[in-house]
Design a protein around this motif. Structure first.
Motif, PDB file in Angstrom:
ATOM      1  N   GLU A 195       0.831  -1.209   0.000  1.00 56.88           N
ATOM      2  CA  GLU A 195       0.000   0.000   0.000  1.00 56.88           C
ATOM      3  C   GLU A 195       0.859   1.249   0.000  1.00 56.88           C
ATOM      4  O   GLU A 195       0.524   2.241  -0.674  1.00 56.88           O
ATOM      5  N   ASP A 196       1.970   1.217   0.757  1.00 51.77           N
ATOM      6  CA  ASP A 196       2.893   2.361   0.745  1.00 51.77           C
ATOM      7  C   ASP A 196       3.533   2.520  -0.629  1.00 51.77           C
ATOM      8  O   ASP A 196       3.770   3.642  -1.089  1.00 51.77           O
ATOM      9  N   TYR A 197       3.838   1.383  -1.299  1.00 49.01           N
ATOM     10  CA  TYR A 197       4.395   1.447  -2.645  1.00 49.01           C
ATOM     11  C   TYR A 197       3.434   2.193  -3.576  1.00 49.01           C
ATOM     12  O   TYR A 197       3.828   3.115  -4.312  1.00 49.01           O
ATOM     13  N   GLU A 198       2.189   1.765  -3.562  1.00 49.55           N
ATOM     14  CA  GLU A 198       1.198   2.342  -4.472  1.00 49.55           C
ATOM     15  C   GLU A 198       0.987   3.826  -4.191  1.00 49.55           C
ATOM     16  O   GLU A 198       0.936   4.648  -5.118  1.00 49.55           O
ATOM     17  N   ARG A 199       0.867   4.174  -2.907  1.00 52.30           N
ATOM     18  CA  ARG A 199       0.632   5.579  -2.557  1.00 52.30           C
ATOM     19  C   ARG A 199       1.809   6.456  -2.971  1.00 52.30           C
ATOM     20  O   ARG A 199       1.619   7.531  -3.551  1.00 52.30           O
ATOM     21  N   ALA A 200       3.055   5.973  -2.700  1.00 53.23           N
ATOM     22  CA  ALA A 200       4.232   6.782  -3.011  1.00 53.23           C
ATOM     23  C   ALA A 200       4.406   6.970  -4.512  1.00 53.23           C
ATOM     24  O   ALA A 200       4.772   8.061  -4.979  1.00 53.23           O
ATOM     25  N   LEU A 201       4.150   5.922  -5.311  1.00 55.52           N
ATOM     26  CA  LEU A 201       4.284   6.042  -6.762  1.00 55.52           C
ATOM     27  C   LEU A 201       3.226   6.960  -7.352  1.00 55.52           C
ATOM     28  O   LEU A 201       3.493   7.704  -8.309  1.00 55.52           O
ATOM     29  N   LYS A 202       2.011   6.927  -6.812  1.00 62.09           N
ATOM     30  CA  LYS A 202       0.962   7.800  -7.324  1.00 62.09           C
ATOM     31  C   LYS A 202       1.193   9.260  -6.950  1.00 62.09           C
ATOM     32  O   LYS A 202       0.842  10.166  -7.707  1.00 62.09           O
ATOM     33  N   LEU A 203       1.812   9.475  -5.779  1.00 57.75           N
ATOM     34  CA  LEU A 203       2.127  10.853  -5.400  1.00 57.75           C
ATOM     35  C   LEU A 203       3.176  11.457  -6.330  1.00 57.75           C
ATOM     36  O   LEU A 203       3.139  12.660  -6.622  1.00 57.75           O
ATOM     37  N   GLY A 204       4.107  10.644  -6.782  1.00 59.30           N
ATOM     38  CA  GLY A 204       5.134  11.126  -7.697  1.00 59.30           C
ATOM     39  C   GLY A 204       6.308  11.744  -6.987  1.00 59.30           C
ATOM     40  O   GLY A 204       6.294  11.952  -5.764  1.00 59.30           O
ATOM     41  N   PRO A 205       7.348  12.073  -7.722  1.00 59.79           N
ATOM     42  CA  PRO A 205       8.587  12.559  -7.105  1.00 59.79           C
ATOM     43  C   PRO A 205       8.513  13.975  -6.548  1.00 59.79           C
ATOM     44  O   PRO A 205       9.364  14.372  -5.770  1.00 59.79           O
ATOM     45  N   THR A 206       7.488  14.735  -6.941  1.00 56.70           N
ATOM     46  CA  THR A 206       7.427  16.137  -6.494  1.00 56.70           C
ATOM     47  C   THR A 206       6.668  16.312  -5.199  1.00 56.70           C
ATOM     48  O   THR A 206       6.840  17.315  -4.509  1.00 56.70           O
ATOM     49  N   ALA A 207       5.818  15.349  -4.849  1.00 50.26           N
ATOM     50  CA  ALA A 207       5.005  15.473  -3.639  1.00 50.26           C
ATOM     51  C   ALA A 207       5.763  14.938  -2.437  1.00 50.26           C
ATOM     52  O   ALA A 207       6.663  14.114  -2.553  1.00 50.26           O
ATOM     53  N   LEU A 208       5.369  15.409  -1.251  1.00 52.43           N
ATOM     54  CA  LEU A 208       5.979  14.956  -0.021  1.00 52.43           C
ATOM     55  C   LEU A 208       5.640  13.485   0.217  1.00 52.43           C
ATOM     56  O   LEU A 208       4.471  13.107   0.244  1.00 52.43           O
ATOM     57  N   GLY A 209       6.662  12.674   0.394  1.00 51.94           N
ATOM     58  CA  GLY A 209       6.446  11.252   0.602  1.00 51.94           C
ATOM     59  C   GLY A 209       6.328  10.459  -0.677  1.00 51.94           C
ATOM     60  O   GLY A 209       6.204   9.231  -0.627  1.00 51.94           O
ATOM     61  N   GLY A 210       6.369  11.118  -1.835  1.00 51.56           N
ATOM     62  CA  GLY A 210       6.276  10.420  -3.102  1.00 51.56           C
ATOM     63  C   GLY A 210       7.634  10.033  -3.641  1.00 51.56           C
ATOM     64  O   GLY A 210       8.671  10.558  -3.223  1.00 51.56           O
ATOM     65  N   VAL A 211       7.625   9.099  -4.570  1.00 54.07           N
ATOM     66  CA  VAL A 211       8.865   8.628  -5.190  1.00 54.07           C
ATOM     67  C   VAL A 211       8.647   8.504  -6.689  1.00 54.07           C
ATOM     68  O   VAL A 211       7.509   8.387  -7.169  1.00 54.07           O
ATOM     69  N   ALA A 212       9.743   8.537  -7.416  1.00 49.05           N
ATOM     70  CA  ALA A 212       9.662   8.349  -8.864  1.00 49.05           C
ATOM     71  C   ALA A 212       9.736   6.886  -9.234  1.00 49.05           C
ATOM     72  O   ALA A 212       9.242   6.475 -10.289  1.00 49.05           O
ATOM     73  N   ALA A 213      10.357   6.077  -8.390  1.00 47.88           N
ATOM     74  CA  ALA A 213      10.513   4.648  -8.668  1.00 47.88           C
ATOM     75  C   ALA A 213      10.751   3.916  -7.360  1.00 47.88           C
ATOM     76  O   ALA A 213      11.084   4.526  -6.333  1.00 47.88           O
ATOM     77  N   ILE A 214      10.582   2.607  -7.426  1.00 51.28           N
ATOM     78  CA  ILE A 214      10.835   1.742  -6.270  1.00 51.28           C
ATOM     79  C   ILE A 214      11.804   0.655  -6.698  1.00 51.28           C
ATOM     80  O   ILE A 214      11.642   0.055  -7.768  1.00 51.28           O
ATOM     81  N   VAL A 215      12.796   0.398  -5.875  1.00 53.27           N
ATOM     82  CA  VAL A 215      13.769  -0.668  -6.112  1.00 53.27           C
ATOM     83  C   VAL A 215      13.547  -1.743  -5.049  1.00 53.27           C
ATOM     84  O   VAL A 215      13.635  -1.465  -3.846  1.00 53.27           O
ATOM     85  N   ASP A 216      13.262  -2.941  -5.490  1.00 52.37           N
ATOM     86  CA  ASP A 216      13.022  -4.040  -4.562  1.00 52.37           C
ATOM     87  C   ASP A 216      13.272  -5.354  -5.273  1.00 52.37           C
ATOM     88  O   ASP A 216      13.463  -5.389  -6.493  1.00 52.37           O
TER      89      ASP A 216
END
Length: 917
Positions: A719-740
């Motif tokens: 759920e954190d993966y999905e939320r962070a990717l949807k927020l995007g790299p510009t939003a607080l807590g967002g990311v542009a990609a996930i490495v796992d």
């Protein structure tokens, strides 16, 4: 200083020289000086060439011992043989003074000073390493050679004791042979049983060093006192039974009673599964005593070392009617080695002289009278000559190497069974090793013991991560009513793999984690390395930093790191992407089904749906597809067909609207170009990156790839993966990609759409089970995992945990891509449309059957020949009549009914007028 007197012949020669000198008194001064110098030199040479008639040797050792009894005979025989050899020492004879050390340091010291009072040039002995330490200090202080043939303590070094020599290999040499034997059988851990003295402690220390070179270890040490009774030996051995290893290494002094094996037999430790390895003390004991069948039965399965003594005539002579052993042969060679050293010293003109020691002069007045002890003046010279000795002795080549120890010997590998002692292998100091397959092990078996067991009273403590996300892999079920609260894919694979291990492995799981976030896996590995736990089971990646701390099993799952971003993909068939393959197939099938239903409902009332078969087929195919664009050439006249068309058009409107919305999204928003194409582009950018907390991904991204820690965002769940990717790299807590790791990402994508993997997997590793270093279970578990992979059970486990809802192998459909519309989204509309179509079809069929039956009832009033036919013929005629009836036009049937029923004709006429109006 005392010197030996010259011989009579040398005295006569000196007298003649004196008379000759008196004849030259009339010479000139210069000539006189020259002649005088020549005469003096001649005199000095004659004096230096004097050879003593007798040279004394001392020997200090324990007479009443296994080694001492045989060595005393060997020493006396060696002195006799040296004196009988006219090519060695010529007119000089050796005399041996022996004193009993009584296996006591104090007695040994007194005995040493006793033989020093005999004006000896060197002392042979002692046997005991404890006494050797003391006498080596005395030899160092008084500077006389001390040569031992049986003190094998490796710590008796030349640096600490420069006057100590050893004509037998030290224990580090035979420990190398023993470790080669251990390595040959693949045993990783041993239990050492040793005498609690310098011999035992330092010998086991040498064993530990040799084992450490191979990454083996001593897991438990059992020291035994020199005066241990049966109870203390029983308690010591009993305490070792709860330890996992079953390989025992015995390093004690020769024991004619072999008490330790009697105790082990009573404790049932001489049975199948145990391994008993003995250093050369066992062969010395057996070679020096008479053994019966009872002794061999007690020692059945023991494997030991025996120094290899080359066959020779002299060896057979010594062994005749005597119990000889390897150390007795070394004692024999020791006398010859000292004789060769003395001969070299005498040939160089060194006198055998003695003097009082200044170090002992302070002991005047005591009862020992040490001030009267005379010490050999040329002790250092003799030591130098002894170190250069090189000859073929009875026990092998006698040549000193580094550390002033004789170069190592070879070893025979002996094995005891009920019939006696047998040679089963050979170990060479040059690295050669051979062992037969006819070894008898404890219990009488020939199969190599495993050498390691797990006591049911002390099961393995296995730590498992207490995950709070991706619980399909491993987690703790608090609500479980059974005792097995730990479950998951990794647990099932571990339990199934244990079934392929040919012995019982008792264990208990212990979870690690706070229950709020997934634990740090590096801490789990560190606890296994520190011995807090015996093993770790879970989704643990095999990485170099962890492999340095623990031993991993064979990987049971292949993994690798991947990069996940929001889906911005494109493709040649992008127009087909809005629907899944399954939905496209259902849509096409529904077009055909609706066409067939409309054709059936309109065939009897509409001329557009009649005609030749080819025309009707074309009409069926194109009718429903033309409704997609609202350009139908055929009009529906039946009320049932119109009802079906209403709901079909509604379903078509829903499908069309959904398709337009999805294709618009794909061609607009999702087509924005992404600069992230893999780990390399992600590394070069400055965008934030998400990773799963607790895993090795953080260390890899920071230490291996050099990414800034400020860019990394810890995430705990899908759920954190999905939320962070949807927020995007510009939003607080967002990311542009996930490495796992790939398994986590596959599970994440299986339940969510709108994301995809970019680039190739990297840092390819695997998941394995972690064990303590050098644990034998790691190898056995690796073999078990390979066997499990050959069965279908592992595949079933994967499907059980990773394919709970659907799986490509189960459904037969392609896995949906992110953002594709699937059939389940239109299931309600489809079911309603199908219900209406089926209902209209059933009404049509029932009405048609009613009309057919009514017409048959009217025609049955007319007598026909067919009534006399058989039931089969009547059924055939009925079916053919129904087919013909179905193909007739509705108007023809009604007109036929009106001819036979005027009231129906009026009704039909009224109905026609209503249609025309």
């Amino acid at each position: 200083m005392k010197e030996f007197s010259c011989s009579t012949r040398q005295t006569v020669n000196l007298t003649l020289i004196h008379f000759s000198l008196s004849g030259y008194m009339g010479l000139s001064t210069e000539k006189f000086v020259t002649v005088t110098a020549l005469i003096v030199a001649t005199l000095m040479v004659l004096v230096r060439c004097q050879s003593p008639r007798v040279i004394n040797l001392g020997a200090v050792f324990t007479f009443d011992s296994v080694i001492g009894r045989a060595s005393k005979v060997a020493l006396e025989a060696a002195v006799s043989d040296v004196n009988a050899d006219t090519s060695l020492l010529k007119e000089t004879k050796l005399r041996l003074f022996m004193e009993d050390s009584s296996c006591n340091v104090l007695h040994g010291s007194f005995a040493a000073f006793e033989v020093l009072g005999k004006e000896v040039v060197a002392i042979i002995g002692p046997i005991s390493s404890s006494i050797a330490h003391t006498l080596s200090d005395i030899a160092k202080g008084l500077k006389f050679p001390l040569v031992s043939f049986a003190a094998t303590d490796p710590t008796l070094s030349a640096l600490q004791f420069p006057f100590f020599l050893r004509t037998t290999p030290d224990d580090s040499h035979q420990m190398s042979a023993l470790v080669d034997l251990i390595d040959f059988h693949g045993w990783k851990e041993v239990i050492s049983v040793y005498s609690d003295d310098e011999l035992g402690r330092n010998g086991v220390s040498a064993l530990d060093d040799e084992l450490d070179k191979r990454r083996f270890r001593i897991s438990y040490k059992v020291p035994l006192s020199l005066h241990s009774d049966e109870k203390s030996v029983t308690d010591a051995l009993n305490s070792s039974k709860s330890i996992g290893p079953r390989v025992y290494v015995l390093h004690i002094g020769p024991d004619p009673l072999l008490r330790i094996f009697s105790v082990a037999q009573k404790l049932r430790m001489m049975t199948s599964g145990y391994v008993w390895l003995a250093t050369d003390w066992l062969s010395v004991t057996l070679d020096s005593s008479l053994s019966d069948k009872g002794t061999f039965s007690r020692l059945e399965g023991v494997v030991g070392l025996r120094q290899h003594i080359p066959e020779s005539i002299k060896m057979r002579q010594l062994k005749r009617n005597r119990s000889m052993n390897a150390y007795a042969f070394h004692a024999y060679d020791t006398v010859w080695m000292i004789a060769y050293g003395i001969e070299k010293m005498l040939k160089e003109g060194h006198n055998v002289t003695f003097s009082y020691s200044e170090k002992l002069s302070h002991s005047q007045g005591n009862k020992l009278h040490l001030e009267k002890v005379k010490i050999f003046n040329k002790g250092e010279v003799l030591l130098e000559k002894l170190l250069k000795v090189n000859f073929a002795g009875l026990a092998g080549r006698v040549r000193f190497g580094s550390g002033r120890n004789v170069t190592g010997c070879d070893y025979e590998i002996i094995n005891v069974d009920r019939t006696g002692v047998h040679n089963v292998g050979f170990w060479s100091r040059n690295g050669g090793f051979s062992l037969g397959n006819n070894v008898t092990w404890p219990g009488g078996g020939r199969e190599k013991p495993r050498g390691w067991v797990i006591d049911s009273a002390n099961p393995l403590k296995i730590v498992v991560p207490k995950r709070v996300s991706f619980v399909e892999f491993v987690t703790e079920d608090k609500n479980s009513s059974s005792s097995h609260r730990i479950k998951g894919l990794c647990i099932d694979i571990f339990i199934e793999a244990l079934k392929f291990i040919p012995y019982d492995v008792p264990y208990k799981f212990e979870s690690f984690g706070n229950g709020h976030s997934s634990p740090n896996y590096s801490k789990i590995i560190q606890m296994v390395s520190d011995g807090v736990y015996d093993a770790a089971v879970g989704d643990i990646a095999i990485v170099p930093s962890r492999s340095r701390l623990v031993d991993f099993s064979q990987p049971y799952a292949s993994t690798g790191l991947v990069v996940v971003i929001p889906n911005v993909g494109n493709g040649t068939w992008i127009i087909l992407r809005p629907f899944t393959t399954q939905l496209w197939c259902v849509v096409l099938a529904s077009f055909l089904c609706i066409s067939v239903v409309i054709w059936i409902l309109e065939h009897r009332v509409n001329e557009d749906f009649r005609g030749p078969p080819r025309r009707q087929i074309i009409t069926i195919i194109f009718f429903s597809f033309s409704t997609l664009f609202g350009r139908n050439h055929e009009d529906t006249k039946s009320n049932l067909a119109r009802l079906v068309m209403i709901f079909w058009l509604f379903l078509l409107m829903v499908l069309t609207a959904s398709y337009k919305a999805e294709i618009t999204s794909i061609l607009t928003v999702q087509q924005l170009p992404s600069t992230i194409t893999g780990i390399d582009s992600l590394r070069a950018s400055e965008v934030p990156i998400g990773y799963q907390s607790g895993t090795f991904t953080f260390e890899y991204l920071t230490y291996s790839l050099g990414m800034a820690r400020s860019r990394l965002v810890a995430l705990d769940s899908p759920e954190d993966y999905e939320r962070a990717l949807k927020l995007g790299p510009t939003a607080l807590g967002g990311v542009a990609a996930i490495v796992d790791e790939l398994p986590y990402i596959e599970l994440f994508l299986a339940e969510r759409t709108g994301f995809k993997i970019v680039g190739d997997p990297f840092m390819n590793r695997g998941w394995g089970f972690a064990f303590k270093r050098d644990s034998p279970l790691a190898i056995d578990m690796s073999t078990a995992i390979l066997k499990l992979a050959e069965t279908r059970k592992q595949k079933k486990i994967l499907n059980k945990w990773l394919c709970k809802t659907s799986c490509p192998e189960k459904s037969g459909w392609n896995h949906p891509e992110p953002n594709q519309l699937r059939l389940k989204g239109f299931k309600g509309v489809y079911l309603f449309c199908i219900a209406i179509s089926v209902s209209a079809f059933l009404v049509f069929v029932l009405r048609m059957i009613r009309q057919f039956v009514q017409r048959n009832e009217r025609t049955s009033l007319t007598p026909r020949a067919s009534l006399s036919s058989s039931p089969t013929m009547r059924l055939r005629e009925w079916v053919l009549g129904l087919v013909e009836f179905v193909d007739e036009k509705e108007e023809a049937i009604r007109s036929d009914n009106s001819n036979n029923n005027p009231s129906q004709a009026v009704e039909h006429q009224a109905d026609s007028e209503v249609r025309q109006s």
